[in-house]
Design a protein around this motif. Structure first.
Motif, short mmCIF file in Angstrom:
data_model
loop_
_atom_site.label_atom_id
_atom_site.label_comp_id
_atom_site.label_asym_id
_atom_site.label_seq_id
_atom_site.Cartn_x
_atom_site.Cartn_y
_atom_site.Cartn_z
N THR A 72 0.84 -1.19 0.00
CA THR A 72 0.00 0.00 0.00
C THR A 72 0.88 1.24 0.00
OG1 THR A 72 -1.70 1.24 1.20
CG2 THR A 72 -0.17 -0.06 2.53
N TRP A 73 0.41 2.30 -0.68
CA TRP A 73 1.11 3.56 -0.70
C TRP A 73 0.83 4.40 0.55
CZ3 TRP A 73 4.85 4.77 -4.08
CH2 TRP A 73 4.92 4.05 -5.26
N THR A 74 -0.13 4.01 1.36
CA THR A 74 -0.51 4.79 2.53
C THR A 74 0.63 4.87 3.54
OG1 THR A 74 -2.85 4.23 2.30
CG2 THR A 74 -2.11 4.94 4.47
N ASP A 88 9.20 -2.77 -0.18
CA ASP A 88 8.04 -2.29 0.57
C ASP A 88 8.31 -0.94 1.22
OD1 ASP A 88 6.57 -4.45 -0.14
OD2 ASP A 88 6.69 -5.48 1.80
N ASN A 106 -7.45 2.37 -6.85
CA ASN A 106 -6.14 2.79 -7.36
C ASN A 106 -5.85 4.28 -7.21
OD1 ASN A 106 -7.24 0.50 -9.54
ND2 ASN A 106 -5.20 0.12 -8.74
N TYR A 117 -2.19 8.73 1.06
CA TYR A 117 -3.33 7.93 1.53
C TYR A 117 -4.00 7.29 0.33
CZ TYR A 117 -7.52 6.43 3.95
OH TYR A 117 -8.53 5.68 4.47
N GLU A 118 -4.04 5.96 0.33
CA GLU A 118 -4.64 5.21 -0.78
C GLU A 118 -6.14 5.08 -0.53
OE1 GLU A 118 -3.53 1.31 -3.50
OE2 GLU A 118 -2.24 1.92 -1.83
N VAL A 124 -4.63 7.56 -5.22
CA VAL A 124 -3.76 7.92 -4.09
C VAL A 124 -3.70 9.44 -3.98
CG1 VAL A 124 -1.45 7.75 -3.09
CG2 VAL A 124 -2.36 5.86 -4.47
N SER A 175 -2.44 4.43 -8.99
CA SER A 175 -1.54 3.34 -8.69
C SER A 175 -1.75 2.16 -9.63
CB SER A 175 -1.75 2.88 -7.24
OG SER A 175 -1.11 1.65 -7.00
N GLY A 211 -8.49 3.72 -2.46
CA GLY A 211 -9.16 2.60 -3.10
C GLY A 211 -9.39 2.92 -4.57
#
Length: 219
Positions: free
Chosen positions: A43-45, A176, A92, A87-88, A94, A131, A90
């Motif tokens: 996840t990018w979050t 990661d 895709n 904050y991702e 971000v 994303s 959903g």
């Protein structure tokens, strides 16, 4: 005797029938089963920080005073750092915010204008990205501030410019936690008054285009 044997055989069959259920219960609660569970996806979050290297092309333009109507081009390198939060949402998408601070060595000179030097810059921007898993394409924009100096012969004058910036880039998660990016930013820093001689001054503004590469760490 036959009845006893029949009862014993029935009990044995019931015991065998209970073994799969017991095995199923054991495997469900087994720590080994938990250890082999599927890993959580990337996840990018989260917060992040990183380092920047880049190259900038600038155009300084005088709009008044002795230097009115004259311009000079400058170019040079930059190094700096950035920090932000993604904050991702959903689907895709971000969203995030970022700020950076850079030390610039962007210089230019002419006989008629003198010399110019962009010495530092900083931005605070929003980012919106799409994303593709571990790769994200994004656009960015916000406020920009920069310091510059003009030397017109016997006089040297410095000022701080406030303006805006827009850009776009791509970022990839190497691991990661480690990310790499490349981006382009355009900035317009508006005009400030520079002293150019005894009792004389000129309004000078400048715009820049920068290519920047960054290496970051996501927490």
């Amino acid at each position: 005797m036959l009845r006893i044997r029949t009862l014993s055989l029935g009990a044995a069959l019931l015991g065998l029938g209970a073994l799969p259920a017991a095995a199923a219960d054991y495997s469900y609660d087994s720590p080994a089963a938990t250890a082999f569970a599927a890993p959580v996806g990337f996840t990018w979050t989260g917060p992040y920080l990183g380092a920047i290297v880049g190259y900038t092309w600038s155009t300084f333009q005088a709009s008044s005073g002795l230097l009115g109507g004259r311009s000079i081009d400058a170019e040079g390198g930059k190094v700096g750092g950035y920090a932000g939060y993604n904050y991702e949402l959903g689907n895709n998408v971000v969203l995030g915010g970022e700020m950076d601070l850079n030390w610039d060595d962007v210089k230019g000179n002419t006989r008629s204008f003198g010399s110019v030097d962009q010495t530092w810059d900083s931005t605070i921007r929003a980012r919106a990205g799409y994303s593709f898993g571990r790769v994200m394409a994004y656009g960015t924009g916000g406020a920009a501030v920069s310091g510059a100096r003009i030397d017109s012969g016997d006089f040297s004058s410095s000022a701080t410019h406030i303006g805006w910036t827009l850009g776009a880039g791509a970022e990839a998660a190497v691991t990661d936690h480690v990310t790499a990016r490349v981006e382009y930013q355009y900035a317009d820093y508006g005009s400030q008054l520079y002293r150019t001689g005894v009792g004389t001054a000129s309004d000078v503004g400048f715009t820049t285009g920068s290519i920047r590469a960054g290496l970051g760490y996501k927490f």
